[in-house]
Design a protein around this motif. Structure first.
Motif, mmCIF file in Angstrom:
data_model
loop_
_atom_site.group_PDB
_atom_site.id
_atom_site.type_symbol
_atom_site.label_atom_id
_atom_site.label_comp_id
_atom_site.label_asym_id
_atom_site.label_seq_id
_atom_site.Cartn_x
_atom_site.Cartn_y
_atom_site.Cartn_z
ATOM 1 N N ALA A 58 22.857 1.339 10.693
ATOM 2 C CA ALA A 58 22.497 2.437 9.795
ATOM 3 C C ALA A 58 22.304 3.798 10.911
ATOM 4 O O ALA A 58 21.404 3.694 11.850
ATOM 5 C CB ALA A 58 21.542 2.708 8.806
ATOM 6 N N GLU A 59 22.959 5.028 10.595
ATOM 7 C CA GLU A 59 22.547 6.067 11.558
ATOM 8 C C GLU A 59 21.350 6.911 10.696
ATOM 9 O O GLU A 59 20.941 7.968 11.438
ATOM 10 C CB GLU A 59 23.820 6.999 11.519
ATOM 11 N N SER A 60 20.972 6.612 9.617
ATOM 12 C CA SER A 60 19.843 7.427 8.910
ATOM 13 C C SER A 60 19.441 6.283 7.781
ATOM 14 O O SER A 60 19.857 5.459 7.444
ATOM 15 C CB SER A 60 20.511 8.669 8.335
ATOM 16 N N PHE A 61 18.067 6.844 7.269
ATOM 17 C CA PHE A 61 17.476 6.038 6.393
ATOM 18 C C PHE A 61 16.374 6.924 5.512
ATOM 19 O O PHE A 61 16.318 8.326 6.318
ATOM 20 C CB PHE A 61 16.680 5.074 6.966
ATOM 21 N N ALA A 62 16.080 6.729 4.539
ATOM 22 C CA ALA A 62 15.270 7.304 3.963
ATOM 23 C C ALA A 62 13.796 6.631 3.537
ATOM 24 O O ALA A 62 13.954 5.599 3.301
ATOM 25 C CB ALA A 62 15.496 7.784 2.229
ATOM 26 N N VAL A 63 12.852 7.547 3.595
ATOM 27 C CA VAL A 63 11.303 6.865 3.178
ATOM 28 C C VAL A 63 10.938 7.447 1.891
ATOM 29 O O VAL A 63 10.825 8.541 1.820
ATOM 30 C CB VAL A 63 10.551 6.984 4.331
ATOM 31 N N ASN A 64 10.787 6.666 1.045
ATOM 32 C CA ASN A 64 10.213 6.885 -0.440
ATOM 33 C C ASN A 64 8.857 6.408 -0.546
ATOM 34 O O ASN A 64 8.512 5.472 -0.407
ATOM 35 C CB ASN A 64 11.092 6.330 -1.193
ATOM 36 N N VAL A 65 7.984 7.318 -0.578
ATOM 37 C CA VAL A 65 6.245 7.148 -0.738
ATOM 38 C C VAL A 65 6.006 6.913 -2.052
ATOM 39 O O VAL A 65 6.326 7.933 -3.034
ATOM 40 C CB VAL A 65 5.388 8.396 -0.083
ATOM 41 N N LEU A 66 5.423 5.893 -2.363
ATOM 42 C CA LEU A 66 5.224 5.531 -4.115
ATOM 43 C C LEU A 66 4.262 6.108 -4.526
ATOM 44 O O LEU A 66 3.049 6.158 -3.807
ATOM 45 C CB LEU A 66 5.326 4.115 -4.262
ATOM 46 N N ARG A 67 4.144 6.451 -5.824
ATOM 47 C CA ARG A 67 2.867 6.945 -6.699
ATOM 48 C C ARG A 67 2.299 5.672 -7.068
ATOM 49 O O ARG A 67 2.934 4.503 -7.272
ATOM 50 C CB ARG A 67 3.328 7.699 -7.808
ATOM 51 N N ASP A 68 1.067 5.895 -7.587
ATOM 52 C CA ASP A 68 0.001 4.832 -7.963
ATOM 53 C C ASP A 68 0.742 4.039 -9.237
ATOM 54 O O ASP A 68 0.280 3.088 -9.610
ATOM 55 C CB ASP A 68 -1.469 5.292 -8.229
ATOM 56 N N ASP A 69 1.541 4.832 -9.986
ATOM 57 C CA ASP A 69 2.079 4.215 -11.148
ATOM 58 C C ASP A 69 3.497 3.374 -10.949
ATOM 59 O O ASP A 69 4.245 2.900 -11.744
ATOM 60 C CB ASP A 69 2.462 4.950 -12.339
ATOM 61 N N GLN A 70 3.771 3.156 -9.647
ATOM 62 C CA GLN A 70 5.231 2.680 -9.166
ATOM 63 C C GLN A 70 4.973 1.198 -8.626
ATOM 64 O O GLN A 70 5.900 0.986 -7.923
ATOM 65 C CB GLN A 70 5.755 3.453 -8.250
ATOM 66 N N GLU A 71 3.982 0.563 -9.141
ATOM 67 C CA GLU A 71 3.723 -0.746 -8.679
ATOM 68 C C GLU A 71 4.981 -1.621 -8.884
ATOM 69 O O GLU A 71 5.383 -2.462 -7.870
ATOM 70 C CB GLU A 71 2.695 -1.672 -9.115
ATOM 71 N N ALA A 72 5.675 -1.591 -10.077
ATOM 72 C CA ALA A 72 6.795 -2.441 -10.497
ATOM 73 C C ALA A 72 7.937 -1.960 -9.555
ATOM 74 O O ALA A 72 8.856 -2.965 -8.949
ATOM 75 C CB ALA A 72 6.966 -2.097 -11.930
ATOM 76 N N LEU A 73 8.046 -0.819 -9.123
ATOM 77 C CA LEU A 73 9.110 -0.544 -8.420
ATOM 78 C C LEU A 73 8.849 -1.208 -6.943
ATOM 79 O O LEU A 73 9.900 -1.578 -6.319
ATOM 80 C CB LEU A 73 9.292 1.143 -8.223
#
Length: 156
Positions: free
Chosen positions: A65-80
């Motif tokens: 990969a030449e790039s990537f994304a970082v997604n910071v999860l919220r406290d209600d996103q444990e299932a994700l």
């Protein structure tokens, strides 16, 4: 050398935020995995780092990969978080994400960063990816935390 179980237990005492790192393969297909080994690195230039295990299902995608994304999860996103930590192959099925042709950004996350890979450093059983943040955004909420082998939330 330190005992493996002791080392793991000691590291478990460090609470960390939970992120999902995403990238696209050469064919444009989205890939991602839950990552707690994420850190800011520099303000000028804006750099972050993520550590990806050599045996992770996303490792071959990140290697090219030449790039990537970082997604910071919220406290209600444990299932994700659990979904992207599982061995399932179609982690993006039925979930909202955007980003167009760039790296997938998950919908509804606490914060996100689009990063261009500027360095790869093999180290032990992981590769450290340094990314220069080119775009970012955030929303209100509380972070999902990982502590002592389980999920936790921040009380303020």
């Amino acid at each position: 050398m330190i005992d493996h179980d002791l080392f793991r237990a000691v590291l478990g005492r460090f609470a960390s935020g939970v992120t999902v790192v995403t990238a696209r393969d050469a064919a444009g297909n989205p890939h991602g995995m839950t990552v707690s080994a994420f850190s800011s690195l520099s303000l000028d230039p804006p750099l972050v780092l993520v550590c990806i295990g050599n045996d992770a299902s996303t490792a071959p995608v990140m290697a090219q990969a030449e790039s990537f994304a970082v997604n910071v999860l919220r406290d209600d996103q444990e299932a994700l978080s659990r979904r992207f930590a599982s061995p399932m192959s179609h982690r993006f099925d039925g979930i909202g994400y955007g980003g167009g042709e760039s790296d997938p950004r998950l919908e509804g996350v606490l914060a996100w960063m689009q990063c261009r890979v500027v360095a790869r450093h093999p180290s032990g059983d992981h590769v450290i990816y340094v990314g220069e943040v080119e775009h970012a955004g955030m929303s209100d909420g509380r972070p999902l935390l990982y502590y002592r082998g389980g999920y936790a939330t921040l009380e303020r």
